[in-house]
Design a protein around this motif. Structure first.
Motif, PDB file in Angstrom:
ATOM      1  N   PRO A   1       0.646  -1.114   0.085  1.00 54.36           N
ATOM      2  CA  PRO A   1      -0.042   0.078   0.029  1.00 54.36           C
ATOM      3  C   PRO A   1       0.715   1.300  -0.068  1.00 54.36           C
ATOM      4  O   PRO A   1       0.488   2.224  -0.665  1.00 54.36           O
ATOM      5  CB  PRO A   1      -0.757  -0.090   1.339  1.00 54.36           C
ATOM      6  CG  PRO A   1      -0.918  -1.458   1.380  1.00 54.36           C
ATOM      7  CD  PRO A   1       0.500  -2.039   1.092  1.00 54.36           C
ATOM      8  N   ARG A   2       1.980   1.285   0.795  1.00 56.77           N
ATOM      9  CA  ARG A   2       2.732   2.468   0.843  1.00 56.77           C
ATOM     10  C   ARG A   2       3.453   2.929  -0.552  1.00 56.77           C
ATOM     11  O   ARG A   2       3.343   3.950  -1.043  1.00 56.77           O
ATOM     12  CB  ARG A   2       3.969   2.301   1.632  1.00 56.77           C
ATOM     13  CG  ARG A   2       4.870   3.683   1.683  1.00 56.77           C
ATOM     14  CD  ARG A   2       5.707   3.341   2.842  1.00 56.77           C
ATOM     15  NE  ARG A   2       6.994   4.261   2.549  1.00 56.77           N
ATOM     16  CZ  ARG A   2       8.019   4.134   3.422  1.00 56.77           C
ATOM     17  NH1 ARG A   2       8.332   3.430   4.420  1.00 56.77           N
ATOM     18  NH2 ARG A   2       8.838   5.188   3.204  1.00 56.77           N
TER      19      ARG A   2
ATOM     20  N   ALA B   1       1.948   2.028  -3.515  1.00 59.41           N
ATOM     21  CA  ALA B   1       0.750   2.509  -4.373  1.00 59.41           C
ATOM     22  C   ALA B   1       0.472   3.675  -3.987  1.00 59.41           C
ATOM     23  O   ALA B   1       0.187   4.822  -4.870  1.00 59.41           O
ATOM     24  CB  ALA B   1      -0.302   1.487  -4.015  1.00 59.41           C
ATOM     25  N   GLY B   2       0.474   4.071  -2.617  1.00 59.22           N
ATOM     26  CA  GLY B   2       0.206   5.516  -2.427  1.00 59.22           C
ATOM     27  C   GLY B   2       1.103   6.529  -2.840  1.00 59.22           C
ATOM     28  O   GLY B   2       0.939   7.600  -3.459  1.00 59.22           O
ATOM     29  N   GLU B   3       2.365   6.062  -2.829  1.00 61.57           N
ATOM     30  CA  GLU B   3       3.487   6.901  -3.478  1.00 61.57           C
ATOM     31  C   GLU B   3       3.310   7.198  -4.816  1.00 61.57           C
ATOM     32  O   GLU B   3       3.525   8.142  -5.308  1.00 61.57           O
ATOM     33  CB  GLU B   3       4.985   6.350  -3.251  1.00 61.57           C
ATOM     34  CG  GLU B   3       5.482   6.585  -1.862  1.00 61.57           C
ATOM     35  CD  GLU B   3       6.945   5.964  -1.534  1.00 61.57           C
ATOM     36  OE1 GLU B   3       7.455   5.486  -2.563  1.00 61.57           O
ATOM     37  OE2 GLU B   3       7.380   5.914  -0.412  1.00 61.57           O
ATOM     38  N   ALA B   4       3.001   6.017  -5.651  1.00 63.81           N
ATOM     39  CA  ALA B   4       2.725   6.108  -7.120  1.00 63.81           C
ATOM     40  C   ALA B   4       1.409   7.155  -7.328  1.00 63.81           C
ATOM     41  O   ALA B   4       1.672   7.928  -8.206  1.00 63.81           O
ATOM     42  CB  ALA B   4       2.505   4.863  -7.518  1.00 63.81           C
ATOM     43  N   HIS B   5       0.650   7.249  -6.650  1.00 63.21           N
ATOM     44  CA  HIS B   5      -0.433   8.136  -6.744  1.00 63.21           C
ATOM     45  C   HIS B   5      -0.125   9.603  -6.742  1.00 63.21           C
ATOM     46  O   HIS B   5      -0.444  10.582  -7.253  1.00 63.21           O
ATOM     47  CB  HIS B   5      -1.840   7.707  -6.101  1.00 63.21           C
ATOM     48  CG  HIS B   5      -2.455   6.569  -6.116  1.00 63.21           C
ATOM     49  ND1 HIS B   5      -3.167   6.429  -7.484  1.00 63.21           N
ATOM     50  CD2 HIS B   5      -2.616   5.426  -5.690  1.00 63.21           C
ATOM     51  CE1 HIS B   5      -3.505   5.264  -7.558  1.00 63.21           C
ATOM     52  NE2 HIS B   5      -3.429   4.452  -6.577  1.00 63.21           N
TER      53      HIS B   5
END
Length: 195
Positions: free
Chosen positions: A22-23, A25-29
């Motif tokens: 999740p971290r 994925a959050g960075e990618a967003h």
């Protein structure tokens, strides 16, 4: 991923891959939206509910300088990190990339443990054990701390953070060990409280 640069560890080797799950994925967003992503190392100071409590638990299980205390770590004082975040926010143009955000000078595990002992936060240790001996002792006396987490605080795990401080035009301060005096009483009360 555009704008993401492979950081180097302190020894000039390619750093481990970025965080997973999740971290990441959050960075990618965040990066896709043009935001800056900060990856602080070990954050010390009031509010720390992971770093020093984990060190205390590990010292209880393995009371020694792990690997001789030579592991180099990326560490930052919480107040210095807050100043850096504010300056980056004001700069605005430093977006769309990943920044390692610790004090530019890494700290050895031995230096960190000695500083915490000087402030009576943790007990002093002087006995040295090899990494293999440390792992044997940890396995013999299990804790909530995994071997991977143990390695994060005991072995080389640092990244060059000079660039972010320069880009933000923000002096990094005297270093996280110099800042410990301001949070030592908080740590002592926190560690003395029942879990």
């Amino acid at each position: 991923m555009p704008g993401l640069r492979q950081p180097l560890s302190g020894a000039g080797r390619p750093a481990p891959p970025p965080p997973a799950g999740p971290r990441l994925a959050g960075e990618a967003h965040a990066l896709a939206a043009g935001a800056a992503v900060l990856r602080p190392g070990l954050v010390l100071g009031r509010g720390d509910r992971w770093v020093v409590p984990v060190l205390a638990e590990l010292l209880d299980a393995v009371p020694a300088l792990w690997g001789g205390g030579r592991g180099m770590l990326s560490v930052v004082a919480v107040g210095d990190l807050a100043r850096l975040i504010a300056r980056l926010g004001l700069a605005g143009a430093l977006t769309g990339r990943v920044w390692h955000a610790s004090h530019p000078d890494p700290v050895s595990t031995g230096e960190l443990l000695a500083a915490l002992a000087r402030h009576r936060v943790l007990p002093a240790v002087s006995r040295e054990l090899s990494w293999e001996e440390c792992l044997e002792r940890l396995r013999a006396r299990p804790t909530r701390v995994s071997e991977r987490q143990f390695a994060l605080v005991a072995r080389d795990h640092w990244y060059d953070s000079r660039e972010v401080w320069a880009a933000a035009g923000c002096p990094p301060g005297p270093g996280p060990l110099e800042r410990l005096a301001g949070s030592a009483s908080w740590y002592r009360s926190r560690l003395a409280a029942p879990a």
